[in-house]
Structures are given as structure tokens and as C-alpha cells.
Design an enzyme around this catalytic site. Structure first.
Site, PDB file in Angstrom:
ATOM      1  N   LYS A  87       0.860  -1.193   0.000  1.00 53.70           N
ATOM      2  CA  LYS A  87       0.000   0.000   0.000  1.00 53.70           C
ATOM      3  C   LYS A  87       0.890   1.234   0.000  1.00 53.70           C
ATOM      4  CE  LYS A  87      -4.409   0.965   2.320  1.00 53.70           C
ATOM      5  NZ  LYS A  87      -5.128   0.774   3.587  1.00 53.70           N
TER       6      LYS A  87
HETATM    7  O1  G3P Z   1      -7.848   1.640   5.277  1.00 52.38           O
HETATM    8  C1  G3P Z   1      -8.151   2.903   4.835  1.00 52.38           C
HETATM    9  C2  G3P Z   1      -9.530   3.414   5.151  1.00 52.38           C
HETATM   10  O2  G3P Z   1     -10.462   2.409   4.939  1.00 52.38           O
HETATM   11  C3  G3P Z   1      -9.672   4.149   6.443  1.00 52.38           C
HETATM   12  O3  G3P Z   1     -10.994   4.280   6.875  1.00 52.38           O
HETATM   13  O4  G3P Z   1     -12.692   4.867   8.578  1.00 52.38           O
HETATM   14  O5  G3P Z   1     -10.281   5.482   8.969  1.00 52.38           O
HETATM   15  O6  G3P Z   1     -11.625   6.671   7.265  1.00 52.38           O
HETATM   16  P1  G3P Z   1     -11.408   5.381   7.982  1.00 52.38           P
END
Ligand code: G3P
Length: 218
Positions: A87
Site C-alpha cells: 500500500k
Molecule cells: O484503510 C483505509 C480506510 O479504509 C480508512 O478508513 O474509517 O479510517 O476513514 P477510515
């Protein structure tokens, strides 16, 4: 549509895997920290532990922000397990690293994508997945789902093979809406996946079937 779970919690990954609908896992440094996984060796071991639970792709994020550091980290991560997808953040050196990894056959997921332009760059650089963060756009009064639609449209115009991985999914309706739009993958919490199960008419219907069975067999 592929289902990835967005967590570093092994119990939740196991539960989703047992359900039989899991296609992969995404992690990030915040999710690792949330599970108390710190230090390079522990983090690397945790990635391998995740890979042994699931059959599909496991995104592991680099923390370097310049090209040489990203390449070194990404190669180490890719060497850990064949299921690892490196990533890489959507920054200038990240784009260069995506191209480098693509040329070397190392699979990548371009993260922290918030605009169609960034998604075009990720595809041009050969990313296997692009991760638009829809929940975080919603958080700042911007339509996250619209970004998924725009990227779908652009990628279809040119036949880009980069898979659209709708990330920062917060709830079940995000999953359904992303499926309608045609996102290739969604990554979200276990609760968003389990939410798909729920309907009161299913519960009422089952209760009635079981009650009628009991009546006829007592
Ligand atoms: O893994 C990246 C993403 O899905 C993060 O999600 O909920 O922290 O905005 P969030």
C-alpha cells in the site's frame, strides 16, 4: 464485488473469513496501532498472521515517504508473503514507487485517494488497486460516493485495469451504494458486512416458520 475487511484485528478477520465471503484484508498504520501492534518485527509478523487466516490479498502499508525508502519497505513487505499487496500513499514519490513496483511485478494498492485526478495517476502508474476514501470525504461534506462514480466512469473510458477499492466504508449502505455504482472491491468494518444480513421480515418470517413446524410436529 470483492469484500475486504478493513482491520488488523485477528478475531474479526477470522470471523469474516468463517462467514465465507471474505476476499481480502486492508490495514493501515492507524489500524495496526489500534491493535497495539508496534515495532517493525511485530508489525511484519502480524502481516504474516493475517495472511495465514485469509485466502486473498492483504494490503500492507509503507511508512516511508520518499522513493528509495518506499521501494526498500515495499520489497520487504512483498517478500513476506505472496498475498501481500504493498500500500503506497498518493504522493509524488508514491506515484514513482507505484510505477517501480508495477514494472517489477509487485502488486500495489494506492491509498489516500480523494480526487479523480489522483485516481488517474494511480492507474497510469500501474497500481493494482486504487483506494478512494469515501467516508472521510463524507466527513467533510463532500459526496464520497460521487468520487467512486467518477473514477468508474474514467476507468471504463480507457479500460484501465486498476481495481476500484472503495475504502473508508463506514456502514452497510456504503457497501450497497458502491455495489450499485460498480466498485470492484469494498473494504469496511465487520459491522458493515454483517449489516447486510439484517432484515426484520427475515426474523419475523423465520420465527413463524419455526413456530408452525413446532405446531405440526408436537
Ligand atoms: O484503510 C483505509 C480506510 O479504509 C480508512 O478508513 O474509517 O479510517 O476513514 P477510515
Amino acid at each position: 464485488m470483492k469484500f475486504f475487511i478493513d482491520t488488523a484485528n485477528l478475531d474479526q478477520i477470522e470471523e469474516a473469513q468463517q462467514l465465507g465471503v471474505l476476499d481480502g484484508v486492508t490495514t493501515n498504520p492507524s489500524l495496526m496501532a489500534k491493535e497495539g501492534i508496534t515495532g517493525k518485527n511485530n508489525i511484519m509478523k502480524h502481516y504474516v498472521d493475517i495472511c495465514t487466516i485469509v485466502d486473498g490479498d492483504v494490503s500492507a502499508e509503507v511508512v516511508a515517504t520518499e522513493f528509495n525508502g518506499m521501494v526498500k519497505e515495499g520489497e520487504e513487505l512483498a517478500d513476506l508473503h505472496e498475498q501481500i499487496v504493498v500500500k503506497v500513499p498518493m504522493i509524488k514519490d508514491g506515484v514513482k514507487a507505484l510505477k517501480y513496483f508495477s514494472d517489477k511485478g509487485i502488486r500495489t494498492n494506492c491509498t489516500l485517494v480523494f480526487s479523480p485526478g489522483q485516481a488517474i495517476l494511480a492507474a497510469k502508474a500501474g497500481a493494482n488497486y486504487v483506494s478512494p476514501f469515501i467516508g472521510r470525504l463524507d466527513d467533510v461534506s463532500t459526496d464520497g460516493l460521487n468520487l467512486i462514480s467518477e473514477i468508474r466512469h474514467i476507468y471504463d473510458n480507457y479500460g484501465f485495469e486498476t481495481e476500484i477499492l472503495a475504502a473508508s466504508i463506514r456502514h452497510t449502505m456504503h457497501v450497497i451504494d458502491c455495489a450499485k455504482i460498480g466498485a470492484d472491491v469494498m473494504t469496511g468494518p465487520l459491522s458493515a458486512i454483517l449489516g447486510l444480513l439484517k432484515h426484520p421480515l427475515t426474523d419475523i418470517g423465520l420465527e413463524k416458520f419455526l413456530a408452525d413446524y413446532k405446531k405440526g410436529n408436537s
